[in-house]
Structures are given as structure tokens and as C-alpha cells.
Design a protein around this motif. Structure first.
Motif, short mmCIF file in Angstrom:
data_model
loop_
_atom_site.label_atom_id
_atom_site.label_comp_id
_atom_site.label_asym_id
_atom_site.label_seq_id
_atom_site.Cartn_x
_atom_site.Cartn_y
_atom_site.Cartn_z
N ASN A 56 62.00 68.19 38.66
CA ASN A 56 61.54 68.65 37.35
C ASN A 56 60.02 68.60 37.21
O ASN A 56 59.49 68.47 36.12
CB ASN A 56 62.21 67.86 36.22
N GLY A 57 59.32 68.72 38.37
CA GLY A 57 57.88 68.82 38.29
C GLY A 57 57.10 67.93 39.23
O GLY A 57 55.86 67.92 39.19
N ASN A 58 57.76 67.20 40.11
CA ASN A 58 57.05 66.28 40.99
C ASN A 58 56.18 66.99 42.03
O ASN A 58 55.26 66.38 42.58
CB ASN A 58 58.03 65.34 41.69
N ASN A 59 56.46 68.27 42.30
CA ASN A 59 55.65 69.00 43.28
C ASN A 59 54.49 69.76 42.65
O ASN A 59 53.69 70.38 43.35
CB ASN A 59 56.52 69.99 44.06
N ASN A 60 54.40 69.73 41.32
CA ASN A 60 53.41 70.58 40.63
C ASN A 60 51.99 70.37 41.12
O ASN A 60 51.22 71.33 41.25
CB ASN A 60 53.46 70.32 39.12
N LEU A 103 65.63 63.75 28.01
CA LEU A 103 65.37 64.29 29.34
C LEU A 103 64.52 63.31 30.13
O LEU A 103 63.56 62.75 29.61
CB LEU A 103 64.68 65.66 29.24
N ILE A 104 64.88 63.12 31.39
CA ILE A 104 64.22 62.10 32.22
C ILE A 104 62.90 62.67 32.75
O ILE A 104 62.88 63.77 33.33
CB ILE A 104 65.13 61.69 33.40
N PRO A 105 61.78 61.96 32.59
CA PRO A 105 60.48 62.49 33.02
C PRO A 105 60.31 62.44 34.54
O PRO A 105 60.91 61.61 35.22
CB PRO A 105 59.48 61.55 32.34
N ALA A 106 59.49 63.34 35.05
CA ALA A 106 59.12 63.32 36.47
C ALA A 106 58.23 62.12 36.76
O ALA A 106 57.42 61.72 35.92
CB ALA A 106 58.38 64.61 36.84
N PHE A 107 58.38 61.54 37.95
CA PHE A 107 57.56 60.39 38.35
C PHE A 107 56.08 60.74 38.28
O PHE A 107 55.26 59.90 37.89
CB PHE A 107 57.94 59.96 39.77
N SER A 108 55.74 61.98 38.63
CA SER A 108 54.33 62.39 38.66
C SER A 108 53.69 62.39 37.28
O SER A 108 52.46 62.36 37.16
CB SER A 108 54.20 63.78 39.28
N GLU A 109 54.52 62.42 36.24
CA GLU A 109 54.00 62.52 34.87
C GLU A 109 54.32 61.29 34.03
O GLU A 109 53.73 61.11 32.96
CB GLU A 109 54.58 63.76 34.19
N ALA A 110 55.27 60.47 34.48
CA ALA A 110 55.73 59.35 33.65
C ALA A 110 54.76 58.18 33.70
O ALA A 110 54.24 57.83 34.76
CB ALA A 110 57.11 58.90 34.13
N SER A 111 54.51 57.60 32.55
CA SER A 111 53.68 56.39 32.47
C SER A 111 54.06 55.61 31.23
O SER A 111 54.59 56.17 30.27
CB SER A 111 52.19 56.76 32.42
N GLY A 112 53.81 54.32 31.28
CA GLY A 112 54.06 53.48 30.12
C GLY A 112 55.49 53.60 29.61
O GLY A 112 56.46 53.49 30.35
N ASP A 113 55.60 53.85 28.30
CA ASP A 113 56.91 53.90 27.65
C ASP A 113 57.76 55.07 28.12
O ASP A 113 58.98 55.08 27.87
CB ASP A 113 56.73 54.00 26.13
N GLN A 114 57.17 56.05 28.80
CA GLN A 114 57.93 57.22 29.23
C GLN A 114 59.00 56.86 30.26
O GLN A 114 59.96 57.59 30.43
CB GLN A 114 57.00 58.27 29.81
N VAL A 115 58.82 55.74 30.97
CA VAL A 115 59.80 55.35 31.99
C VAL A 115 60.96 54.59 31.37
O VAL A 115 61.87 54.16 32.09
CB VAL A 115 59.15 54.49 33.10
N LEU A 116 60.95 54.46 30.06
CA LEU A 116 61.93 53.63 29.35
C LEU A 116 63.37 54.02 29.63
O LEU A 116 64.25 53.18 29.73
CB LEU A 116 61.66 53.72 27.85
N HIS A 117 63.63 55.31 29.75
CA HIS A 117 65.00 55.78 29.93
C HIS A 117 65.26 56.24 31.35
O HIS A 117 66.29 56.87 31.62
CB HIS A 117 65.30 56.91 28.95
N GLY A 118 64.34 55.98 32.27
CA GLY A 118 64.53 56.38 33.65
C GLY A 118 63.42 57.29 34.13
O GLY A 118 62.54 57.69 33.37
N VAL A 119 63.47 57.62 35.42
CA VAL A 119 62.45 58.45 36.05
C VAL A 119 63.13 59.37 37.05
O VAL A 119 64.11 58.98 37.70
CB VAL A 119 61.39 57.59 36.77
N ASN A 120 62.62 60.60 37.19
CA ASN A 120 63.10 61.57 38.16
C ASN A 120 62.10 61.61 39.32
O ASN A 120 60.93 61.93 39.12
CB ASN A 120 63.24 62.94 37.51
#
Length: 372
Positions: A56-60, A103-120
């Protein structure tokens, strides 16, 4: 980071107390959800590992040819192109919603509270083997995806402490969908020596031997609830059909991947027996695909063998070009481009994996796994 730790702790408490709250009030509010939390979260989080089917965006931001952060990708997604190789949702997007997660955020974009529900962590062109996908230059192989998860885990452990982090992780879903590129962008590629080194069974054995080690590593890091997706009927994707001189699916390619799926099922039975507290379930993507194609009209599909966008035979020789106009009747297409299904197919597959019977998802479905 301290604030994030408190939020993680609160999230875990909310999830652990969810069943009681439901009985008392009939509805649970969760301030972490963008809609105000008027839905139930069945698990604290979902962590996702895989390839372009669920990237969902890790290669961007990578120097990679495997990207989908341009129109018409995302034409039906709220927010437009994000890096998803689809016109809209991926399979894990729908599974997240069914679990009551955002929706689970991409690892490349997730930080702080965004990882709260998981990471893609999924990455297009990646495989079980590190060498897979090198034609696309940069990608994130499964081993490196696991190392990226360790980075996230370090953040969680720093805030929760080892014991509380382990308790929370044991309730999370770990979705893993690997192996497609180890065939498409390795074994079947003429510039790879793999086909000369291994026959189909030997290659499947090599892959699943490595796969077993990788899943054991995730277990050792605290994962307990695994959803493992098998490979689909890869001989029926537009890219493979476009390379064939005959009409219809390549049965040679379909037969090639059968030993992999068989090995994965055996692997999962062994891991369930060997790893205390683990629950591995298998999603039979090949069976799901066969059902969709066999009953295409019932599902509302009229085109099952070519992409909605793309160039060449079956719109499968070149994938969606930037700003190319795709087909208008996207819900009638099984395939979005040369390799990937449409949002409609992703949602059907996710729903059946979530609440289907053992012929589709074995030995229990995702809904049952989440409730354990």
C-alpha cells in the motif's frame, strides 16, 4: 514516545475489555478510529507482510520500477493513487475493516500513533528469496520486511515493556502473503538461473524451507495468530496469458505452483504442532479464484481473462501506464491490470477468508482466529 506508550496501553485495555463492554452497552466507542469508534475492534492490530497484491505504498520512495503511485491506480480509492496495485481496496484493506480496524498504514509512512493498529510492510516485486524481483531494482524482500517489523516492535516494547508488549502481540493478526514473485519474477524469468537449478518440486521445497524459517522468526518475535495466503492460479493472470501462444490459462504455470501450496499447508500443520500457542490458518486463494471464474456471472463479472487497464494482448503485456484511461465497467472485470485483481475481487476474497468455511480458509476462518 511516552504518549504513544500510553495510547498503546489504552488500546490494549480497550480490546481486552471489549466483550464485557459490548454486553453492557451494546456498542463500543474507540477514540483511535477516524469515525469516532462506533465499531468493534476484534484485535488490537494487524501486521501485514507480502508483495504487490497487498503493498500500500512501501515502494513509493524506492528507486524501483514496481510502483503504483500514479493514476489510474487508485481511481476508486478515497484519496486517489497511494501505491496500491488496484483501482481501490486491496484484500487486507477489506480484512482490516471487517476486523473493525482502520486501514493499516505503510511502514514507509507510519510513525508515532499511526502504528497503533498495525503496520503494512508489503513490497511490490518482493519474495521469500532475497534475489527475487531484482529486475525491478529496489524492493523489500520478506527478510527485510521482518527486520522492519522488529523496528516497530522495538518502539512498542520501549513503551509497553516486554511483558505487556508480548501479551498485546499475541492477540494481533499477522497476515502473510508471499511467493508469487518467487515464480513470476524469479523462476519464470529467462535471466534467472533458477529454472535450470531446480525442478518444480525442488523449488517449492526450497521456498517453503526458507518460508518456515521466516515464520518461525516472526513467532519468536511474539506473533501467534497467523493468516497465510496461498498462491492463486497464476497461469490465468493476463501477463501469463499474454505470453502464451494458446488461448486461455497456462496449465503449465498452474501446475508449477501446486507443490508450493501443498508444501505451505504441510508447513502450517507442522508449525501449529511445533510452536506452543501458535495458530496458523491458510487462505486457499486458488480455490477462491476458481470459484469466482466458474461463477463469474453470479458475481457480476463478464471479463475474466484480461486487465481493465494495460497494453497489448489481454492488456497483459504492459501494465497500466501513467494517466491511461482504464475500462469504465471495472466491477465487471476480475483483473485490474496484468497481474492484480480489481477491488471487487479483493473484497470478495477478503470476505470469504474472513467468514468462509474450511474449503476456503483452513482450519478456521479469520473471524474465528480473531476471537480466540
Amino acid at each position: 514516545m511516552v504518549a504513544m506508550g500510553k495510547l498503546w496501553m489504552y488500546c490494549m485495555v480497550v480490546c481486552l475489555g471489549l466483550a464485557l463492554s459490548d454486553i453492557v452497552s451494546g456498542q463500543v466507542g474507540n477514540p483511535f478510529l477516524p469515525d469516532g469508534g462506533k465499531r468493534r475492534e476484534m484485535v488490537p492490530a494487524m501486521f501485514v507482510f507480502g508483495d504487490s497484491l497487498i503493498d500500500n505504498g512501501n515502494n513509493n520512495d524506492l528507486p524501483s520500477f514496481a510502483k503504483a503511485n500514479y493514476f489510474p491506480y487508485g481511481i476508486d480509492f478515497n484519496g486517489g493513487p497511494t501505491g496500491r496495485f488496484s483501482n481501490g481496496y486491496t484484500m487486507v484493506d477489506e480484512i482490516a475493516e471487517l476486523l473493525g480496524l482502520p486501514l493499516i498504514p505503510a511502514f514507509s509512512e507510519a510513525s508515532g500513533d499511526q502504528v497503533l493498529h498495525g503496520v503494512n510492510y508489503a513490497s511490490a516485486a518482493s519474495g521469500i528469496l532475497d534475489i527475487t524481483g531484482r529486475n525491478f531494482v529496489s524492493r523489500i524482500p520478506f527478510d527485510r520486511q521482518i527486520r522492519n517489523f522488529q523496528t516497530t516492535l522495538d518502539q512498542i516494547t520501549d513503551n509497553l515493556g516486554a511483558i505487556d508488549a508480548a501479551e498485546a502481540l499475541a492477540k494481533c493478526i499477522f497476515f502473510v502473503g508471499m511467493g508469487s514473485n518467487d515464480y513470476l519474477n524469479n523462476y519464470l524469468m529467462p535471466n534467472y538461473p533458477t529454472k535450470d537449478q531446480y525442478n518444480g518440486q525442488q523449488y517449492a521445497d526450497l521456498l517453503v524451507q526458507k518460508y518456515t524459517q521466516q515464520l518461525r522468526t516472526l513467532y519468536n518475535l511474539g506473533a501467534r495468530k497467523f493468516v497465510v495466503a496461498g498462491l492463486g492460479r497464476m497461469g490465468c493472470i493476463p501477463s501469463i496469458i499474454a505470453q502464451s501462444t494458446a488461448d486461455g490459462c497456462s496449465e503449465e504455470v498452474n501446475q508449477l505452483v501446486l507443490p508450493f501450496n501443498a508444501n505451505v499447508k504441510t508447513m502450517m500443520n507442522n508449525l501449529n504442532a511445533d510452536l506452543p500457542g501458535s495458530r496458523f490458518i491458510y487462505v486457499d486463494i486458488a480455490h477462491l479464484f476458481e470459484d469466482i471464474v466458474t461463477n463469474a456471472r453470479t458475481y457480476g463479472f463478464s471479463v475474466v481473462d484480461r486487465g481493465c487497464c494495460g497494453i497489448g494482448r489481454n492488456r497483459g503485456q504492459i501494465t497500466c501506464l501513467p494517466f491511461q484511461t482504464p475500462c469504465e465497467n471495472r466491477d465487471e472485470y476480475v483483473f485490474w491490470d496484468a497481474f492484480h485483481p480489481t477491488e471487487k475481487v479483493n473484497i470478495i476474497m477478503a470476505t470469504k477468508a474472513f467468514n468462509g468455511d474450511p474449503s476456503i480458509v483452513y482450519p478456521i476462518n479469520i473471524q474465528q482466529l480473531a476471537s480466540l
